[in-house]
Design a protein around this motif. Sequence first.
Motif, PDB file in Angstrom:
ATOM      1  N   PHE A  39       6.208  -7.734   1.331  1.00  0.00           N
ATOM      2  CA  PHE A  39       6.505  -7.168   0.012  1.00  0.00           C
ATOM      3  C   PHE A  39       6.921  -8.257  -0.972  1.00  0.00           C
ATOM      4  CE2 PHE A  39       8.515  -4.616  -3.259  1.00  0.00           C
ATOM      5  CZ  PHE A  39       7.650  -3.537  -3.326  1.00  0.00           C
ATOM      6  N   ILE A  40       7.624  -9.278  -0.477  1.00  0.00           N
ATOM      7  CA  ILE A  40       7.983 -10.417  -1.335  1.00  0.00           C
ATOM      8  C   ILE A  40       6.719 -11.165  -1.774  1.00  0.00           C
ATOM      9  CG2 ILE A  40       9.118 -12.682  -1.346  1.00  0.00           C
ATOM     10  CD1 ILE A  40      11.253 -11.391   0.528  1.00  0.00           C
ATOM     11  N   ILE A  41       5.754 -11.335  -0.851  1.00  0.00           N
ATOM     12  CA  ILE A  41       4.482 -11.990  -1.190  1.00  0.00           C
ATOM     13  C   ILE A  41       3.749 -11.204  -2.275  1.00  0.00           C
ATOM     14  CG2 ILE A  41       2.176 -12.564  -0.325  1.00  0.00           C
ATOM     15  CD1 ILE A  41       3.485 -13.255   2.359  1.00  0.00           C
ATOM     16  N   PHE A  42       3.746  -9.868  -2.135  1.00  0.00           N
ATOM     17  CA  PHE A  42       3.113  -9.016  -3.151  1.00  0.00           C
ATOM     18  C   PHE A  42       3.706  -9.274  -4.535  1.00  0.00           C
ATOM     19  CE2 PHE A  42       4.211  -5.084  -5.510  1.00  0.00           C
ATOM     20  CZ  PHE A  42       2.979  -4.863  -6.121  1.00  0.00           C
ATOM     21  N   ASN A  43       5.026  -9.262  -4.622  1.00  0.00           N
ATOM     22  CA  ASN A  43       5.681  -9.463  -5.911  1.00  0.00           C
ATOM     23  C   ASN A  43       5.444 -10.875  -6.446  1.00  0.00           C
ATOM     24  OD1 ASN A  43       7.478  -7.030  -6.783  1.00  0.00           O
ATOM     25  ND2 ASN A  43       7.759  -7.170  -4.572  1.00  0.00           N
ATOM     26  N   TRP A  44       5.422 -11.853  -5.544  1.00  0.00           N
ATOM     27  CA  TRP A  44       5.152 -13.232  -5.956  1.00  0.00           C
ATOM     28  C   TRP A  44       3.743 -13.360  -6.539  1.00  0.00           C
ATOM     29  CZ3 TRP A  44       6.976 -17.659  -7.415  1.00  0.00           C
ATOM     30  CH2 TRP A  44       6.198 -18.816  -7.336  1.00  0.00           C
ATOM     31  N   GLN A  45       2.765 -12.764  -5.862  1.00  0.00           N
ATOM     32  CA  GLN A  45       1.392 -12.838  -6.362  1.00  0.00           C
ATOM     33  C   GLN A  45       1.239 -12.114  -7.699  1.00  0.00           C
ATOM     34  OE1 GLN A  45      -1.331 -11.538  -3.286  1.00  0.00           O
ATOM     35  NE2 GLN A  45      -1.453 -13.608  -2.463  1.00  0.00           N
ATOM     36  N   MET A  46       1.868 -10.942  -7.819  1.00  0.00           N
ATOM     37  CA  MET A  46       1.775 -10.195  -9.074  1.00  0.00           C
ATOM     38  C   MET A  46       2.462 -10.941 -10.217  1.00  0.00           C
ATOM     39  SD  MET A  46      -0.059  -7.501  -8.532  1.00  0.00           S
ATOM     40  CE  MET A  46       0.286  -6.298  -9.816  1.00  0.00           C
TER      41      MET A  46
ATOM     42  N   ALA B  16      -5.993  -5.621  -6.452  1.00  0.00           N
ATOM     43  CA  ALA B  16      -6.205  -4.843  -5.226  1.00  0.00           C
ATOM     44  C   ALA B  16      -5.805  -5.641  -3.996  1.00  0.00           C
ATOM     45  CB  ALA B  16      -7.666  -4.411  -5.132  1.00  0.00           C
ATOM     46  N   THR B  17      -6.098  -6.947  -4.014  1.00  0.00           N
ATOM     47  CA  THR B  17      -5.703  -7.811  -2.888  1.00  0.00           C
ATOM     48  C   THR B  17      -4.186  -7.886  -2.759  1.00  0.00           C
ATOM     49  OG1 THR B  17      -7.706  -9.145  -3.183  1.00  0.00           O
ATOM     50  CG2 THR B  17      -5.919 -10.112  -1.903  1.00  0.00           C
ATOM     51  N   SER B  18      -3.516  -8.047  -3.890  1.00  0.00           N
ATOM     52  CA  SER B  18      -2.049  -8.092  -3.863  1.00  0.00           C
ATOM     53  C   SER B  18      -1.466  -6.772  -3.382  1.00  0.00           C
ATOM     54  CB  SER B  18      -1.511  -8.418  -5.265  1.00  0.00           C
ATOM     55  OG  SER B  18      -1.941  -9.691  -5.689  1.00  0.00           O
ATOM     56  N   LEU B  19      -2.079  -5.667  -3.785  1.00  0.00           N
ATOM     57  CA  LEU B  19      -1.587  -4.344  -3.389  1.00  0.00           C
ATOM     58  C   LEU B  19      -1.700  -4.103  -1.887  1.00  0.00           C
ATOM     59  CD1 LEU B  19      -2.968  -2.209  -6.350  1.00  0.00           C
ATOM     60  CD2 LEU B  19      -0.554  -2.522  -5.769  1.00  0.00           C
ATOM     61  N   ILE B  20      -2.591  -4.813  -1.231  1.00  0.00           N
ATOM     62  CA  ILE B  20      -2.692  -4.703   0.228  1.00  0.00           C
ATOM     63  C   ILE B  20      -1.426  -5.243   0.880  1.00  0.00           C
ATOM     64  CG2 ILE B  20      -3.906  -5.598   2.255  1.00  0.00           C
ATOM     65  CD1 ILE B  20      -6.510  -5.380   0.632  1.00  0.00           C
ATOM     66  N   TYR B  21      -0.915  -6.357   0.362  1.00  0.00           N
ATOM     67  CA  TYR B  21       0.348  -6.898   0.881  1.00  0.00           C
ATOM     68  C   TYR B  21       1.478  -5.883   0.690  1.00  0.00           C
ATOM     69  CZ  TYR B  21      -1.679 -11.587   1.332  1.00  0.00           C
ATOM     70  OH  TYR B  21      -2.443 -12.652   1.709  1.00  0.00           O
ATOM     71  N   ARG B  22       1.513  -5.259  -0.482  1.00  0.00           N
ATOM     72  CA  ARG B  22       2.533  -4.249  -0.764  1.00  0.00           C
ATOM     73  C   ARG B  22       2.439  -3.087   0.215  1.00  0.00           C
ATOM     74  NH1 ARG B  22       1.784   0.665  -2.871  1.00  0.00           N
ATOM     75  NH2 ARG B  22       3.532   1.714  -3.902  1.00  0.00           N
ATOM     76  N   ALA B  23       1.214  -2.603   0.412  1.00  0.00           N
ATOM     77  CA  ALA B  23       1.011  -1.436   1.268  1.00  0.00           C
ATOM     78  C   ALA B  23       1.418  -1.734   2.711  1.00  0.00           C
ATOM     79  CB  ALA B  23      -0.453  -1.000   1.214  1.00  0.00           C
ATOM     80  N   LEU B  24       0.981  -2.863   3.229  1.00  0.00           N
ATOM     81  CA  LEU B  24       1.318  -3.206   4.607  1.00  0.00           C
ATOM     82  C   LEU B  24       2.808  -3.492   4.758  1.00  0.00           C
ATOM     83  CD1 LEU B  24      -1.738  -5.467   5.566  1.00  0.00           C
ATOM     84  CD2 LEU B  24      -1.301  -3.089   6.245  1.00  0.00           C
ATOM     85  N   GLY B  25       3.400  -4.129   3.739  1.00  0.00           N
ATOM     86  CA  GLY B  25       4.834  -4.408   3.794  1.00  0.00           C
ATOM     87  C   GLY B  25       5.656  -3.140   3.850  1.00  0.00           C
ATOM     88  N   LEU B  26       5.352  -2.191   2.972  1.00  0.00           N
ATOM     89  CA  LEU B  26       6.092  -0.931   2.962  1.00  0.00           C
ATOM     90  C   LEU B  26       5.818  -0.115   4.221  1.00  0.00           C
ATOM     91  CD1 LEU B  26       5.708   0.048  -0.796  1.00  0.00           C
ATOM     92  CD2 LEU B  26       7.823  -0.573   0.387  1.00  0.00           C
ATOM     93  N   ALA B  27       4.591  -0.233   4.750  1.00  0.00           N
ATOM     94  CA  ALA B  27       4.264   0.484   5.989  1.00  0.00           C
ATOM     95  C   ALA B  27       5.115  -0.033   7.151  1.00  0.00           C
ATOM     96  CB  ALA B  27       2.778   0.318   6.313  1.00  0.00           C
ATOM     97  N   LEU B  28       5.308  -1.337   7.211  1.00  0.00           N
ATOM     98  CA  LEU B  28       6.112  -1.921   8.290  1.00  0.00           C
ATOM     99  C   LEU B  28       7.607  -1.664   8.088  1.00  0.00           C
ATOM    100  CD1 LEU B  28       4.305  -5.337   8.854  1.00  0.00           C
ATOM    101  CD2 LEU B  28       4.130  -3.258  10.212  1.00  0.00           C
ATOM    102  N   LEU B  29       8.021  -1.364   6.867  1.00  0.00           N
ATOM    103  CA  LEU B  29       9.421  -1.049   6.615  1.00  0.00           C
ATOM    104  C   LEU B  29       9.736   0.412   6.877  1.00  0.00           C
ATOM    105  CD1 LEU B  29      10.046  -3.020   3.292  1.00  0.00           C
ATOM    106  CD2 LEU B  29      11.066  -3.482   5.521  1.00  0.00           C
ATOM    107  N   THR B  30       8.807   1.287   6.538  1.00  0.00           N
ATOM    108  CA  THR B  30       9.074   2.727   6.573  1.00  0.00           C
ATOM    109  C   THR B  30       9.417   3.224   7.968  1.00  0.00           C
ATOM    110  OG1 THR B  30       7.609   3.090   4.681  1.00  0.00           O
ATOM    111  CG2 THR B  30       8.099   5.002   6.046  1.00  0.00           C
ATOM    112  N   VAL B  31       8.636   2.838   8.954  1.00  0.00           N
ATOM    113  CA  VAL B  31       8.831   3.376  10.304  1.00  0.00           C
ATOM    114  C   VAL B  31      10.159   2.936  10.927  1.00  0.00           C
ATOM    115  CG1 VAL B  31       7.894   3.495  12.636  1.00  0.00           C
ATOM    116  CG2 VAL B  31       6.360   3.606  10.672  1.00  0.00           C
ATOM    117  N   PRO B  32      10.443   1.621  11.001  1.00  0.00           N
ATOM    118  CA  PRO B  32      11.711   1.226  11.614  1.00  0.00           C
ATOM    119  C   PRO B  32      12.934   1.754  10.866  1.00  0.00           C
ATOM    120  CG  PRO B  32      10.235  -0.650  11.422  1.00  0.00           C
ATOM    121  CD  PRO B  32       9.638   0.451  10.626  1.00  0.00           C
ATOM    122  N   LEU B  33      12.885   1.748   9.539  1.00  0.00           N
ATOM    123  CA  LEU B  33      14.048   2.191   8.775  1.00  0.00           C
ATOM    124  C   LEU B  33      14.270   3.701   8.878  1.00  0.00           C
ATOM    125  CD1 LEU B  33      13.796   0.011   5.536  1.00  0.00           C
ATOM    126  CD2 LEU B  33      15.402  -0.228   7.435  1.00  0.00           C
ATOM    127  N   THR B  34      13.188   4.474   8.879  1.00  0.00           N
ATOM    128  CA  THR B  34      13.325   5.930   9.006  1.00  0.00           C
ATOM    129  C   THR B  34      13.864   6.299  10.369  1.00  0.00           C
ATOM    130  OG1 THR B  34      11.454   6.244   7.496  1.00  0.00           O
ATOM    131  CG2 THR B  34      12.101   8.127   8.820  1.00  0.00           C
TER     132      THR B  34
END
Length: 513
Positions: free
Chosen positions: A336-343, A356-374
């Motif tokens: 997610f930090i990489i996404f924000n840096w690229q944007m 769209a390429t940057s948004l892939i980093y965002r999507a995967l970052g949030l996906a990896l955060l959602t499961v463990p945190l929930t």
Amino acid sequence: MKKSILIITVIAAAMMELIDTSIVNVALSHMSGNLGATLEDTSWVITAYAIANIIIIPMTSFLTNKLGRRNYYIGSIIAFTFFSAMCGLSSNIWTLVAFRFLQGMGGGALLSVSQAIVFEVYGKEKQGIAAALFGIGVFLGPTIGPTLGGFITENYSWPWIFYINIPIGIAVTVSSLLLITEPAIKTKVQSVDWWGILLLSVGVGSLQTVLERGETDDWFAANYIIVLTVLAILSIILFIWWELKTPHPVIDLRVLTSKTLSIAAILTFITGFGLFTSVFLTPVVAQRVLNFPPTITGLMLLPGAILAIFGLMFSASLLKKGVSPLIIITVGFVLFIIFNWQMSRMNLNSGPADIATSLIYRALGLALLTVPLTALAVSELEAKDVPQGAALNNMMRQLGGSFGIAIINTYVANRFGLHRSDLLANVNIYNAYFTERINKLTQYFLGRGNSIFDAQKKAIAVINSGVDRQSFLLSYLDAYLFTGLLFLVAMPLLLLVIKRKKQSRPVVLVSDH
């Protein structure tokens, strides 16, 4: 088969509720023109729903125990569906705002109760899978909301962003009537905590109004913002004191004595900040600054959204195999930090493929955060406390989004003024590029039949528009960088989570073999 249909039902209900948090954002101007209201008044359509959500979500556990989970859940779906229809039928702005508030009250249960049902179906030993499945709805709902809203508004009319809930709501209601049962462990409500309900409603309602309306009305320059801020602070302090004192609280804040839940709630707040601000910022940058049409803007979000589904299931699989959550969550934060840096490194020539390429980093970052945190949020709670823990965690995600959008709006406005001032400092007769540009534009407009006065006026307007566009771009780039830095600062909290998890080693975060 029944279990699969039940899971699809409750996730569909949660997604329906979350989609409605953002689906109206792109339709405000259409609503404003159609209903004869100002854009400021029309924005209350968003505010009313958010206020209702934030009030009702933490009360979900109490209402579930008081009314029965089945009755409360099905009643909430029916209310959400009915008031969705009434929103579409509204003929003036304040009727729409009132029905939108009632829609939000009905929708509040769809998030936390759906999550509790998913966790109950899969049991303690498979909470990683449960978190992944529920995370699909949490992630996709706000993400596809603006895209869906833009498509419907462009091709049909704004009432259909509400009418679309009707067939889904009916299907979910029927399925819930057939499949939803009462939980195995029920807590009997001895009495109704009316003071708690009142203080919560006033405190959270006032806070949410301040966050939603503060930037629009220049924050503390407006007297009502000052009054609501004081009211929010006092009410929330009194609410916390009262809930810890009363024997039968509407929200059992004692569950926050679980260090794991407390830390997970903070991290969920940060994740909500990133999720909702990125959903807010990216379409605005694409359409307002880069001039992408709504269809292209929507398609940019699609690759990341698809990959996020696989990312959610992959992270659950890693947890099940015993991979350290420290690794998964850290990778999520880094992505997610990489996404924000690229944007933050975009320019006016950036194309849809770049974003769209940057948004892939965002999507995967949030996906990896959602499961463990929930999963983490409820992992150390007793079964009877899971609904309350889930509700509080969901509230933190929504609050993170509200705080995030309010903070980012203010930050962008301040940075816009600074960048515009800096750019205008170079717009003068001593700047060779400026004089060359203004002369060419003047000659262009003269050639189109304008007088010298009109030609110069239009040339200056073009320059001014360019300065504004560049100022907005720089402000949004700063906002992405700010969000990325927030995630970076929050990362040390992960060490506290892992330290705690290693001490307790709950089943959810280790292999079930």
